[in-house]
Design a protein around this motif. Structure first.
Motif, short mmCIF file in Angstrom:
data_model
loop_
_atom_site.label_atom_id
_atom_site.label_comp_id
_atom_site.label_asym_id
_atom_site.label_seq_id
_atom_site.Cartn_x
_atom_site.Cartn_y
_atom_site.Cartn_z
N UNK A 1 0.86 -1.09 -0.01
CA UNK A 1 0.76 0.20 0.14
C UNK A 1 0.64 1.57 0.07
N UNK A 2 -0.11 2.15 -0.41
CA UNK A 2 1.03 3.47 -0.30
C UNK A 2 0.11 4.21 0.39
N UNK A 3 0.75 5.14 0.79
CA UNK A 3 -0.05 6.46 2.21
C UNK A 3 0.13 7.97 1.20
N UNK A 4 -0.76 8.56 1.71
CA UNK A 4 -0.72 9.84 1.32
C UNK A 4 0.34 10.51 1.19
N UNK A 5 1.89 10.41 2.08
CA UNK A 5 3.16 10.44 1.78
C UNK A 5 3.47 10.26 0.85
N UNK A 6 3.26 8.63 0.11
CA UNK A 6 4.28 8.65 -0.86
C UNK A 6 5.10 7.24 0.06
N UNK A 7 5.06 6.86 1.22
CA UNK A 7 5.72 6.16 2.18
C UNK A 7 4.80 4.47 1.82
N UNK A 8 5.88 3.60 1.08
CA UNK A 8 5.30 2.37 1.15
C UNK A 8 5.00 1.60 2.06
N UNK A 9 3.88 0.71 2.24
CA UNK A 9 4.22 -0.63 3.76
C UNK A 9 3.87 -1.67 2.60
N UNK A 10 3.90 -1.96 4.31
CA UNK A 10 4.32 -3.79 2.96
C UNK A 10 3.16 -4.26 4.11
N UNK A 11 2.47 -5.31 3.49
CA UNK A 11 1.83 -5.84 3.79
C UNK A 11 2.39 -6.79 4.80
N UNK A 12 2.48 -7.82 5.48
CA UNK A 12 2.22 -9.20 5.36
C UNK A 12 0.99 -10.41 5.48
N UNK A 13 0.67 -11.40 5.07
CA UNK A 13 -0.62 -12.37 4.37
C UNK A 13 -1.09 -12.44 5.99
N UNK A 14 -2.06 -12.73 5.51
CA UNK A 14 -2.87 -13.00 7.25
C UNK A 14 -2.87 -13.96 7.25
N UNK A 15 -3.46 -14.27 8.91
CA UNK A 15 -3.01 -15.70 9.23
C UNK A 15 -4.46 -16.71 8.42
N UNK A 16 -4.76 -18.45 8.87
CA UNK A 16 -6.21 -18.58 8.63
C UNK A 16 -7.35 -18.37 8.57
N UNK A 17 -7.38 -17.94 10.27
CA UNK A 17 -8.70 -17.62 10.74
C UNK A 17 -9.28 -16.53 10.05
N UNK A 18 -8.30 -15.66 10.25
CA UNK A 18 -8.66 -14.52 8.93
C UNK A 18 -8.93 -14.26 8.27
N UNK A 19 -8.11 -15.18 7.10
CA UNK A 19 -8.31 -15.24 5.34
C UNK A 19 -9.44 -16.39 5.56
N UNK A 20 -9.90 -17.07 6.55
CA UNK A 20 -11.10 -17.88 5.86
C UNK A 20 -11.94 -17.11 6.51
#
Length: 191
Positions: free
Chosen positions: A32-51
């Motif tokens: 993702x990228x915030x309004x200031x242009x900083x990149x945000x690197x997201x981790x994958x979700x776990x099984x419970x959240x993904x489900x």
């Protein structure tokens, strides 16, 4: 879910096209990228959240197929908000007329539009303050209804433009209100 941030601004100010190409060249990384242009690197979700995300998304897809009022999106879709941020809510929905107003090229890339509805489901690696800030950013950029769901505490924060955040404790269902007419989310799918 935020893993880390990367501020490239001292070196390069990524254009929207460069950001898109970066994402295409690294499909295994969710940016993702915030309004200031900083990149945000997201981790994958776990099984419970993904489900839970999948089950919630299925309810939205069924409702949307029946009503044909708009377009549904999953968490892999990036939207370019009016403030310049590129965000990927867990679930998003856009009214059909607003989606159709975009050009085919705009719809193909990261659509330059704020969804009408967004949902964020906190995963164990998310922080509540960062998620609340993100939800407020959605509202400030034109989202009409947002749900921030925290399974651990069984709470839902509802975001609407011009209104204080409403917190529900252990609701049995959520209403899509006028934004998602006739949609009701059975929270037993979430808890």
């Amino acid at each position: 879910m935020i893993l880390s941030t990367l501020d490239l601004n001292p070196v390069i100010d990524l254009t929207d096209e460069q950001f898109y190409q970066l994402c295409q060249a690294n499909p295994e990384v969710k940016f993702e990228r915030n309004a200031n242009g900083t990149l945000v690197i997201m981790s994958p979700t776990g099984g419970e959240t993904g489900n839970r995300n999948f089950e919630i998304g299925a309810d939205f897809a069924i409702w949307n197929r029946q009503t044909q009022l708009g377009i549904c999106f999953d968490s892999s879709t990036g939207f370019r908000l009016p403030n310049g941020a590129q965000r990927s809510p867990d679930i998003a929905w856009i009214k059909q007329s607003r989606w159709q107003a975009l050009t085919p090229a705009q719809r193909e890339r990261f659509p330059p539009i704020a969804p009408d509805f967004v949902l964020e489901l906190l995963s164990p690696s998310d922080t509540l303050p960062a998620s609340q800030t993100k939800m407020q950013e959605y509202i400030n950029n034109g989202v009409q209804l947002g749900w921030l769901i925290e399974r651990k505490t069984r709470t839902v924060q509802i975001y609407r433009p011009g209104k204080p955040v409403e917190t529900l404790n252990n609701p049995s269902q959520l209403s899509g209100e006028a934004i998602l007419p006739g949609f009701t989310l059975d929270m037993s799918l979430v808890w």
